[in-house]
Design a protein around this motif. Structure first.
Motif, PDB file in Angstrom:
ATOM      1  N   ALA A 135      60.302 -47.674  44.927  1.00 58.61           N
ATOM      2  CA  ALA A 135      58.848 -47.816  44.939  1.00 58.61           C
ATOM      3  C   ALA A 135      58.400 -48.869  45.947  1.00 58.61           C
ATOM      4  N   PRO A 136      57.205 -48.690  46.505  1.00 63.10           N
ATOM      5  CA  PRO A 136      56.664 -49.692  47.428  1.00 63.10           C
ATOM      6  C   PRO A 136      56.321 -50.991  46.699  1.00 63.10           C
ATOM      7  N   ASP A 137      56.160 -52.044  47.474  1.00 54.91           N
ATOM      8  CA  ASP A 137      55.893 -53.367  46.914  1.00 54.91           C
ATOM      9  C   ASP A 137      54.669 -53.413  46.007  1.00 54.91           C
ATOM     10  N   GLY A 138      53.654 -52.617  46.304  1.00 59.44           N
ATOM     11  CA  GLY A 138      52.406 -52.656  45.545  1.00 59.44           C
ATOM     12  C   GLY A 138      52.520 -52.285  44.085  1.00 59.44           C
ATOM     13  N   VAL A 139      53.622 -51.673  43.693  1.00 65.68           N
ATOM     14  CA  VAL A 139      53.796 -51.266  42.295  1.00 65.68           C
ATOM     15  C   VAL A 139      55.042 -51.918  41.679  1.00 65.68           C
ATOM     16  N   PHE A 164      51.416 -47.396  31.976  1.00 69.61           N
ATOM     17  CA  PHE A 164      50.357 -46.566  32.517  1.00 69.61           C
ATOM     18  C   PHE A 164      50.331 -46.657  34.040  1.00 69.61           C
ATOM     19  N   ALA A 165      50.480 -47.867  34.561  1.00 74.10           N
ATOM     20  CA  ALA A 165      50.482 -48.052  36.020  1.00 74.10           C
ATOM     21  C   ALA A 165      51.613 -47.265  36.666  1.00 74.10           C
ATOM     22  N   GLU A 196      54.667 -53.785  38.232  1.00 75.48           N
ATOM     23  CA  GLU A 196      54.540 -52.923  37.064  1.00 75.48           C
ATOM     24  C   GLU A 196      55.902 -52.370  36.641  1.00 75.48           C
ATOM     25  N   PHE A 197      56.715 -51.935  37.607  1.00 75.03           N
ATOM     26  CA  PHE A 197      58.060 -51.471  37.280  1.00 75.03           C
ATOM     27  C   PHE A 197      58.875 -52.600  36.659  1.00 75.03           C
ATOM     28  N   THR A 198      58.778 -53.787  37.236  1.00 75.16           N
ATOM     29  CA  THR A 198      59.533 -54.938  36.716  1.00 75.16           C
ATOM     30  C   THR A 198      59.114 -55.263  35.294  1.00 75.16           C
TER      31      THR A 198
END
Length: 127
Positions: A73-77, A104-105, A80-82
């Motif tokens: 995933a790109p840095d912008g998300v 949700f994100a 949320e993954f973390t």
């Protein structure tokens, strides 16, 4: 609580977070991928999470797919993954609200990045 129970709760939070939705927050977009090839690879990795096939997977496998997606995933998300993966790994009831928002994100990002994938509840929440 056993690890299996924690993973079940984590998946339930992911599903509930997606179904409930979090409105008014701007998440990362599909345009945040550096190129189309990386976006396509991300979507191939995410494809087993589609509602049509996800019920056939075990909780452990779903967790691994989310971890793999986090790496792609790109840095912008990433935050949320973390947050979501940390909650799976270190279940704490006090962090459940943050885990719901993160789930949700993540679901929204996957659906908006990969138009053929339906996580559940996201497109309906978009109205």
């Amino acid at each position: 609580m056993s690890r299996r129970t924690l993973l079940r709760v984590g998946v339930a939070v992911l599903v509930c977070g997606v179904a409930v939705g979090v409105l008014g927050h701007q998440w990362a977009t599909a345009d945040d991928f550096p190129n189309a090839r990386q976006r396509a690879a991300f979507c191939r990795t995410a494809s087993p999470l589609d509602l049509q096939t996800a019920h056939d997977m075990g909780l452990h496998e779903k967790h691994h797919i989310l971890a793999d997606l986090s790496e792609q995933a790109p840095d912008g998300v990433q935050d949320e993954f973390t947050a979501l993966l940390d909650w799976y790994d270190h279940f704490d009831p006090e962090d459940e609200e943050n885990a719901r928002a993160a789930s949700f994100a993540v679901g929204e990002f996957i659906e908006h990045s990969c138009e053929d994938i339906n996580i559940g509840g996201i497109k309906a929440a978009d109205g």
